[in-house]
Design an enzyme around this catalytic site. Structure first.
Site, PDB file in Angstrom:
ATOM      1  N   ASP A   1       2.162  -0.682  16.346  1.00 41.87           N
ATOM      2  CA  ASP A   1       3.209  -1.493  16.979  1.00 41.87           C
ATOM      3  C   ASP A   1       4.573  -0.801  16.968  1.00 41.87           C
ATOM      4  OD1 ASP A   1       1.271  -3.370  17.221  1.00 41.87           O
ATOM      5  OD2 ASP A   1       1.927  -4.578  15.509  1.00 41.87           O
TER       6      ASP A   1
HETATM    7  P1  NAP Z   1       0.161  -1.747  12.888  1.00 44.47           P
HETATM    8  O1  NAP Z   1       0.765  -1.983  14.219  1.00 44.47           O
HETATM    9  O2  NAP Z   1      -0.409  -2.912  12.170  1.00 44.47           O
HETATM   10  O3  NAP Z   1      -0.958  -0.638  13.101  1.00 44.47           O
HETATM   11  C1  NAP Z   1      -1.614  -0.059  12.052  1.00 44.47           C
HETATM   12  C2  NAP Z   1      -2.692   0.842  12.608  1.00 44.47           C
HETATM   13  O4  NAP Z   1      -3.254   1.546  11.523  1.00 44.47           O
HETATM   14  C3  NAP Z   1      -3.810   0.061  13.281  1.00 44.47           C
HETATM   15  O5  NAP Z   1      -3.760   0.219  14.675  1.00 44.47           O
HETATM   16  C4  NAP Z   1      -5.098   0.633  12.661  1.00 44.47           C
HETATM   17  O6  NAP Z   1      -5.946   1.120  13.703  1.00 44.47           O
HETATM   18  C5  NAP Z   1      -4.603   1.796  11.824  1.00 44.47           C
HETATM   19  N1  NAP Z   1      -5.328   1.916  10.555  1.00 44.47           N
HETATM   20  C6  NAP Z   1      -5.687   0.946   9.697  1.00 44.47           C
HETATM   21  N2  NAP Z   1      -6.358   1.452   8.663  1.00 44.47           N
HETATM   22  C7  NAP Z   1      -6.424   2.780   8.858  1.00 44.47           C
HETATM   23  C8  NAP Z   1      -6.988   3.864   8.130  1.00 44.47           C
HETATM   24  N3  NAP Z   1      -7.649   3.666   6.972  1.00 44.47           N
HETATM   25  N4  NAP Z   1      -6.869   5.114   8.624  1.00 44.47           N
HETATM   26  C9  NAP Z   1      -6.231   5.320   9.806  1.00 44.47           C
HETATM   27  N5  NAP Z   1      -5.667   4.344  10.528  1.00 44.47           N
HETATM   28  C10 NAP Z   1      -5.768   3.088  10.058  1.00 44.47           C
HETATM   29  O7  NAP Z   1       1.175  -1.044  11.871  1.00 44.47           O
HETATM   30  P2  NAP Z   1       2.659  -0.548  12.065  1.00 44.47           P
HETATM   31  O8  NAP Z   1       2.797   0.309  13.273  1.00 44.47           O
HETATM   32  O9  NAP Z   1       3.048  -0.009  10.739  1.00 44.47           O
HETATM   33  O10 NAP Z   1       3.465  -1.878  12.401  1.00 44.47           O
HETATM   34  C11 NAP Z   1       3.681  -2.894  11.450  1.00 44.47           C
HETATM   35  C12 NAP Z   1       3.442  -4.272  12.048  1.00 44.47           C
HETATM   36  O11 NAP Z   1       3.536  -5.265  11.010  1.00 44.47           O
HETATM   37  C13 NAP Z   1       4.487  -4.620  13.091  1.00 44.47           C
HETATM   38  O12 NAP Z   1       3.905  -5.429  14.087  1.00 44.47           O
HETATM   39  C14 NAP Z   1       5.490  -5.399  12.263  1.00 44.47           C
HETATM   40  O13 NAP Z   1       6.306  -6.270  13.034  1.00 44.47           O
HETATM   41  C15 NAP Z   1       4.567  -6.186  11.354  1.00 44.47           C
HETATM   42  N6  NAP Z   1       5.316  -6.657  10.191  1.00 44.47           N
HETATM   43  C16 NAP Z   1       5.787  -5.778   9.269  1.00 44.47           C
HETATM   44  C17 NAP Z   1       6.597  -6.234   8.243  1.00 44.47           C
HETATM   45  C18 NAP Z   1       7.209  -5.312   7.226  1.00 44.47           C
HETATM   46  O14 NAP Z   1       8.012  -5.776   6.436  1.00 44.47           O
HETATM   47  N7  NAP Z   1       6.876  -4.039   7.209  1.00 44.47           N
HETATM   48  C19 NAP Z   1       6.895  -7.584   8.145  1.00 44.47           C
HETATM   49  C20 NAP Z   1       6.383  -8.453   9.112  1.00 44.47           C
HETATM   50  C21 NAP Z   1       5.597  -7.976  10.113  1.00 44.47           C
HETATM   51  P3  NAP Z   1      -7.525   1.252  13.442  1.00 44.47           P
HETATM   52  O15 NAP Z   1      -7.988  -0.097  13.031  1.00 44.47           O
HETATM   53  O16 NAP Z   1      -8.064   1.714  14.757  1.00 44.47           O
HETATM   54  O17 NAP Z   1      -7.699   2.284  12.378  1.00 44.47           O
END
Ligand code: NAP
Length: 473
Positions: free
Chosen positions: A397
């Site tokens: 994301d």
């Molecule tokens: P993300 O959008 O959740 O994407 C994570 C990606 O990691 C997934 O597409 C997944 O694809 C891949 N993944 C998972 N396990 C894996 C592994 N073992 N090896 C390789 N790839 C792996 O993460 P992000 O880009 O860090 O974004 C964070 C999201 O969380 C945002 O939408 C944000 O708004 C939300 N959020 C974060 C917080 C915060 O405080 N950080 C708070 C609220 C909401 P596969 O399944 O294909 O592997």
């Protein structure tokens, strides 16, 4: 020095340490010191409280010891959870904080009620007790629900659960509790008062559950931070009830820092507070992509390593997948090999990458990656067009360009890391599954993007091995 003065002095030092702890924790250079200051502050608070009990001739030492043992028995295993489970662990801590405040308020009320003590149940104290139990008990059940959602407990739905008139029902319930509270403040010793008190508890417990169910799992970290603020405020109220200044100051610090953190997180996602709390984000399952299926281009770690070895600047964008795979140590190896080859390596840190604020910073610090090479989103975006390679490790994301142009996207308007502006993009993930927001990522279909499918730890390990290979130039 009198015992009372000693207690107040300990509380004062403890308060100062709590403030310093927060200050120090806001910078990675001083964060470790901040943690020690927080622990020392808590220790002094406990010592001060015990000193106060001893000085006033307390007799309940066995109860205190039993509470210590029970607290340690719960706290120790909680401290052992892996880093990826820290958000739900934090939620559990808030649940206990809320429960403690609620129980103390309840005990105090019934103690004074039993004594018929009108002086002790002054208007001010009853207002504080009502605030304490309302916030305490709703934090208790709300935090348990939030922890359950994050832990993906089977019987708690991840998706928002909504029904018509939901917000109105919640508001009416809350107003009902406040109304009962007002009646209690006016007549704390009436025969019906204990029933009103019980009703406030039941409503608060129910409200905690109803408040959380319309909020999706993706928003839980923000909600936890808001519940943190509630737990802090209930501690402030408890401080007034118990006439304990340290509880008031520490609770206020807790409450305000929770609120500030929630605001920072909302900003980083470009969402409003009300949208997070009442917007039922993530409600609809991701719509199937209509029309022709877009194609991914997969590549090998050999060729990716070759391209990276030739690069001047490689920007690594870590995300939740790096945390899940615990790939940070392999990332450090990759970083070392690239540096040895004279490649400049920077890490692009998105404020909400992962599942909790500072998630990436903590992991990279654990692998002892020099902090100077971690660059915040606003700092790195200007350099992205100069980057020869953007290496995305389990992020989705936070690098989705749809946030920039697709008004219908649930993440529209969220600031992102401009990985798509780099000359070549390599993306490590296990499958074609979307990230947390449940939407496809255009970045992965661009001509310049190559997928390195696999577990982040294995793939990064492979890349590091390739780059350490003597045959490669
Ligand atoms: P993300 O959008 O959740 O994407 C994570 C990606 O990691 C997934 O597409 C997944 O694809 C891949 N993944 C998972 N396990 C894996 C592994 N073992 N090896 C390789 N790839 C792996 O993460 P992000 O880009 O860090 O974004 C964070 C999201 O969380 C945002 O939408 C944000 O708004 C939300 N959020 C974060 C917080 C915060 O405080 N950080 C708070 C609220 C909401 P596969 O399944 O294909 O592997």
């Amino acid at each position: 020095m009198s015992a009372e003065n000693l207690v107040q002095l300990l509380y004062l030092v403890s308060t100062a340490l709590f403030i310093l702890s927060l200050r120090w924790m806001s910078d990675p250079e001083t964060a470790r010191k901040g943690v020690f200051a927080g622990v020392a502050a808590m220790l002094l608070a406990v010592i001060g409280t015990l000193a106060g009990v001893i000085a006033t001739g307390g007799t309940h030492y066995w109860w205190i010891l039993a509470a210590f043992i029970a607290g340690a028995a719960v706290g120790y295993p909680l401290a052992q959870v892996p880093l990826t489970a820290v958000p739900q662990r934090t939620a559990l801590s808030h649940a206990f904080g809320g429960l403690a405040a609620g129980l103390v308020g309840t005990a105090k009320y019934f103690l004074y009620f039993g004594q018929g003590n009108r002086d002790a149940l002054s208007t001010f104290i009853v207002v504080a007790i009502v605030a304490e139990i309302l916030l305490g008990f709703l934090t208790f059940t709300g935090s348990l629900m939030a922890a359950g959602k994050l832990q993906e407990v089977k019987w708690i739905p991840q998706r928002p659960v909504t029904y018509p008139g939901q917000n109105a029902t919640n508001i009416i319930l809350l107003l009902g509790a406040v109304g009962l509270g007002a009646a209690l403040v006016a007549n704390p010793l009436a025969a019906w008062a204990p029933y009103a008190f019980g009703a406030i508890i039941v409503i608060s417990l129910a409200f905690g559950v109803l408040f959380i169910i319309p909020i999706g799992g993706a928003d839980m970290p923000t909600v936890i931070s808001i519940l943190n603020a509630y737990a802090g405020l209930s501690a402030v109220a408890m401080g007034f009830v118990l006439n304990n200044k340290l509880l008031i100051t520490a609770g206020a610090l807790d409450g305000s820092s929770g609120l500030i953190l929630s605001i920072i997180m909302c900003k980083a996602m470009n969402r409003s507070f009300t949208n997070v709390l009442f917007g039922a984000f993530g409600q609809a399952p991701a719509a199937a992509v209509g029309g022709e299926q877009k194609a991914y281009k997969a590549d090998t770690t050999e060729s990716a390593a070759q391209v990276m070895a030739q690069a001047n600047l490689v920007v690594i964008v870590p995300g939740y997948g790096m945390a899940v795979a615990q790939a940070q140590h392999k990332v450090r190896e990759l970083y070392d090999h690239l540096k040895k080859r004279g490649v400049t390596v920077k890490f692009a840190i998105h404020p909400v990458a992962g599942r909790m604020p500072g998630h990436m910073n903590v992991l990279l610090a654990e692998a002892e990656i020099p902090y100077d090479d971690l660059v915040e989103m606003d700092g790195i975006n200007g350099d992205m067009p100069q980057a020869d390679v953007a290496l995305i490790i389990g992020a989705n994301d936070v690098v989705n360009p749809a946030a920039r142009f697709d008004k219908s996207s649930p993440i529209y308007g969220m600031p992102i890391i401009d990985a798509d502006r780099a000359k070549t993009v390599y993306a490590i993930k296990r499958s074609k599954n979307p990230g947390f927001a449940g939407i496809d990522n255009e970045l992965y279909f661009l001509d310049k993007t190559f997928m390195l499918f696999g577990d982040a730890k294995a793939v990064v390990g492979d890349l590091a091995k390739q780059l350490s290979g003597e045959g490669m130039h």
